[in-house]
Design a protein around this motif. Structure first.
Motif, PDB file in Angstrom:
ATOM      1  N   UNK A  95      84.356  15.812  15.828  1.00 48.82           N
ATOM      2  CA  UNK A  95      84.700  14.959  16.998  1.00 48.82           C
ATOM      3  C   UNK A  95      84.204  13.670  16.947  1.00 48.82           C
ATOM      4  N   UNK A  96      85.005  12.927  17.670  1.00 43.24           N
ATOM      5  CA  UNK A  96      84.808  11.486  17.801  1.00 43.24           C
ATOM      6  C   UNK A  96      84.495  11.118  19.142  1.00 43.24           C
ATOM      7  N   UNK A  97      83.216  10.532  19.342  1.00 38.34           N
ATOM      8  CA  UNK A  97      83.088  10.149  20.662  1.00 38.34           C
ATOM      9  C   UNK A  97      83.074   8.294  20.845  1.00 38.34           C
ATOM     10  N   UNK A  98      83.800   8.148  21.746  1.00 37.11           N
ATOM     11  CA  UNK A  98      83.870   6.482  21.848  1.00 37.11           C
ATOM     12  C   UNK A  98      82.580   6.023  22.578  1.00 37.11           C
ATOM     13  N   UNK A  99      81.800   5.219  21.988  1.00 36.88           N
ATOM     14  CA  UNK A  99      80.568   4.845  22.840  1.00 36.88           C
ATOM     15  C   UNK A  99      80.830   3.305  23.045  1.00 36.88           C
ATOM     16  N   UNK A 100      80.622   3.154  24.436  1.00 33.32           N
ATOM     17  CA  UNK A 100      80.803   1.861  25.349  1.00 33.32           C
ATOM     18  C   UNK A 100      79.775   1.398  26.210  1.00 33.32           C
ATOM     19  N   UNK A 107      71.365  13.817  29.048  1.00 29.96           N
ATOM     20  CA  UNK A 107      71.037  14.173  27.689  1.00 29.96           C
ATOM     21  C   UNK A 107      72.371  14.768  27.209  1.00 29.96           C
ATOM     22  N   UNK A 108      72.822  14.582  26.271  1.00 26.20           N
ATOM     23  CA  UNK A 108      74.088  15.398  25.828  1.00 26.20           C
ATOM     24  C   UNK A 108      73.827  15.832  24.307  1.00 26.20           C
ATOM     25  N   UNK A 128      79.873  10.363  15.638  1.00 26.88           N
ATOM     26  CA  UNK A 128      80.376  11.728  15.440  1.00 26.88           C
ATOM     27  C   UNK A 128      79.131  12.545  15.693  1.00 26.88           C
ATOM     28  N   UNK A 129      79.105  13.345  16.796  1.00 31.07           N
ATOM     29  CA  UNK A 129      77.697  14.041  17.008  1.00 31.07           C
ATOM     30  C   UNK A 129      77.177  15.038  15.936  1.00 31.07           C
ATOM     31  N   UNK A 173      77.576   4.780   9.298  1.00 29.30           N
ATOM     32  CA  UNK A 173      75.999   4.841   8.942  1.00 29.30           C
ATOM     33  C   UNK A 173      75.677   6.188   9.383  1.00 29.30           C
ATOM     34  N   UNK A 174      74.839   6.928   8.532  1.00 27.13           N
ATOM     35  CA  UNK A 174      74.398   8.309   8.994  1.00 27.13           C
ATOM     36  C   UNK A 174      72.958   8.317   9.529  1.00 27.13           C
ATOM     37  N   UNK A 175      72.969   8.494  10.864  1.00 33.61           N
ATOM     38  CA  UNK A 175      71.721   8.062  11.878  1.00 33.61           C
ATOM     39  C   UNK A 175      70.565   8.750  11.295  1.00 33.61           C
ATOM     40  N   UNK A 176      69.756   8.395  11.124  1.00 32.30           N
ATOM     41  CA  UNK A 176      68.236   9.056  11.071  1.00 32.30           C
ATOM     42  C   UNK A 176      67.581   9.430  12.281  1.00 32.30           C
TER      43      UNK A 176
END
Ligand code: ZN
Length: 242
Positions: free
Chosen positions: A1-6, A106-107, A203-204, A174-177
């Protein structure tokens, strides 16, 4: 899944269109507030955003001011002019959409706030101290914020109150920590000395984040700001990126 964050589109439709063209395909859009304010095209931006797939859109301080929920006195002189202009120019349709916007959502594993999880509409996370104090105000692994117009991450490094500031490179995954506060930067009024519109792809499932920048026709927007009678400073700053 691709989320566009703006975030922080600020009525800059040319910047928003450039972001959408550059983003490629996406399944959902998370917009972290401030659709309007400063720029010349509030209705164009609201109608473009409201039709986006899988949309989560938050209320920003400029949106709240345009709705009359925040007094203009809370803003500096030039921002006040822009709030007044925006109030006078928003359509009934735009106002109806903006009135229903939530302050915080919260998602899945992400808390979304415009300013900060502690004070979603107003607080700026501009330094390590403020970032550190905000970690106790969300329970999810990640928190996405806008408001400062700066694309940065604050990572809680040791669970003991240590927080690091990260400014990852553009166009690099970047893989989020877990326990990170992340700002995608601003679409319509970047303030990190890079005038290009900022956005991110998230990508959630894989927790992968990518910062992106895209150039747009700044001159055209500056001209529209001046023609609308909005403060010249709000035109000038777009080419400087501050
Ligand atoms: Zn803003």
């Amino acid at each position: 899944m691709r989320v566009l964050v703006i975030s922080d589109i600020h009525a800059n439709l040319a910047a928003l269109e450039a972001v959408l063209a550059e983003a490629g395909s996406y399944d959902a859009v998370w917009c972290l507030g401030d659709l309007v304010g400063y720029g010349p095209d509030p209705n164009g931006c609201v109608s473009r955003v409201r039709g986006m797939p899988g949309l989560i859109c938050l209320l920003g301080n400029h949106d709240a001011a345009a709705l009359g929920q925040i007094e203009v006195e809370a803003f500096n002189m030039e921002a006040r002019q822009s709030v007044r202009w925006t109030r006078a120019n928003l359509s009934a349709e735009s106002l109806a959409f903006m009135r229903d916007l939530p302050e915080q959502v919260v998602s899945g594993e992400v808390t979304l706030s415009h300013g900060s999880p502690r004070n979603p509409v107003w607080e700026y996370i501009l330094d390590l101290r403020v970032a550190r104090n905000n970690f106790e105000f969300f329970d999810t692994p990640y928190c996405f914020v806008g408001h400062t117009h700066l694309p940065v991450m604050y990572q809680s490094s040791d669970g003991l109150g240590g927080v690091r500031l990260l400014v990852p490179e553009t166009s690099k995954s970047v893989t989020l920590q877990p326990r990170t506060i992340i700002n995608p930067g601003s679409v319509g009024q970047p303030r990190d000395r890079d005038p290009r519109a900022a956005f991110a792809i998230f990508d959630p499932e894989l927790k992968i984040w990518e910062y992106h920048r895209v150039a747009y026709d700044v001159g055209r927007v500056q001209k529209a700001i001046l023609e609308a009678g909005l403060p010249a400073r709000h035109a000038l700053r777009l080419s400087e990126g501050w």
